[in-house]
Design an enzyme around this catalytic site. Sequence first.
Site, short mmCIF file in Angstrom:
data_model
loop_
_atom_site.label_atom_id
_atom_site.label_comp_id
_atom_site.label_asym_id
_atom_site.label_seq_id
_atom_site.Cartn_x
_atom_site.Cartn_y
_atom_site.Cartn_z
N ARG A 33 0.78 -1.25 0.00
CA ARG A 33 0.00 0.00 0.00
C ARG A 33 0.81 1.29 0.00
O ARG A 33 0.23 2.37 -0.04
CB ARG A 33 -1.00 0.05 1.16
CG ARG A 33 -2.06 -1.00 1.10
CD ARG A 33 -3.25 -0.69 1.93
NE ARG A 33 -2.95 -0.49 3.34
CZ ARG A 33 -3.86 -0.18 4.24
NH1 ARG A 33 -5.12 -0.03 3.88
NH2 ARG A 33 -3.54 -0.02 5.50
N ASP A 34 2.12 1.24 0.05
CA ASP A 34 2.91 2.48 0.03
C ASP A 34 4.23 2.28 -0.69
O ASP A 34 5.28 2.74 -0.25
CB ASP A 34 3.14 3.00 1.45
CG ASP A 34 3.61 4.46 1.47
OD1 ASP A 34 3.31 5.20 0.51
OD2 ASP A 34 4.28 4.86 2.45
N LEU A 35 4.18 1.58 -1.81
CA LEU A 35 5.40 1.35 -2.57
C LEU A 35 5.78 2.64 -3.30
O LEU A 35 4.94 3.23 -4.00
CB LEU A 35 5.21 0.22 -3.57
CG LEU A 35 6.50 -0.24 -4.21
CD1 LEU A 35 7.36 -0.99 -3.19
CD2 LEU A 35 6.23 -1.12 -5.40
N ASN A 39 10.85 3.62 -0.40
CA ASN A 39 10.65 2.32 0.24
C ASN A 39 11.29 1.17 -0.54
O ASN A 39 10.96 0.01 -0.31
CB ASN A 39 9.16 2.06 0.46
CG ASN A 39 8.59 2.95 1.54
OD1 ASN A 39 9.31 3.49 2.36
ND2 ASN A 39 7.29 3.13 1.51
#
Length: 189
Positions: A33-35, A39
């Site tokens: 959900r936060d690529l 990251n």
Amino acid sequence: VSSSPLPLRKAVDVGAQIARGLAAAHDRHIVHRDLKPENVFLTTDGTVKILDFGLARTTGPAGFTGLDSPTVAPDTQPGTVLGTVGYMAPEQVLGREIDGRADLYSVGVVLYRLLTGQLPFKADTAISMVQMQISEAPTPIATFRPDLPAWCTAIVDRALAKSPSDRFQSAEEFRATLASAVTPQALGE
């Protein structure tokens, strides 16, 4: 991951490694959900590591994580939007239910940025970015990299499809497509 354009072979290799890592997470019913580039860590030997699963959530059977010690965020309320707007899939920015294909959209954005040094949508505000992601086509990658082969453009376009059903259906499919593309002939070598 750098914000400067990478050579085609390197960018595709990084994208394929990200997809491989996501395949392992998705096999365990975990959606990142936060690529985003911040990251994704590239080691000195060229190995990609996906970091910060702090916003990750599980999908599939209730409570299933596939891990002995769950390290994923609890499921959020429907309509809650978490992530980094410039890398989020349209269904994610709309607060809809998501699955691993939302992560694959994010890989498409990361790959686009690796190849161009730019995001596929340019907006002054988060609201404008969301509106563009929902209703507009991304800036054609050839605008920034006219030298890219047609197969590369097709892969990125598929990853950035508005509808999850038009994207790669699994991280393994995305990885395999990238891996099969990196041949001397496909790279013009």
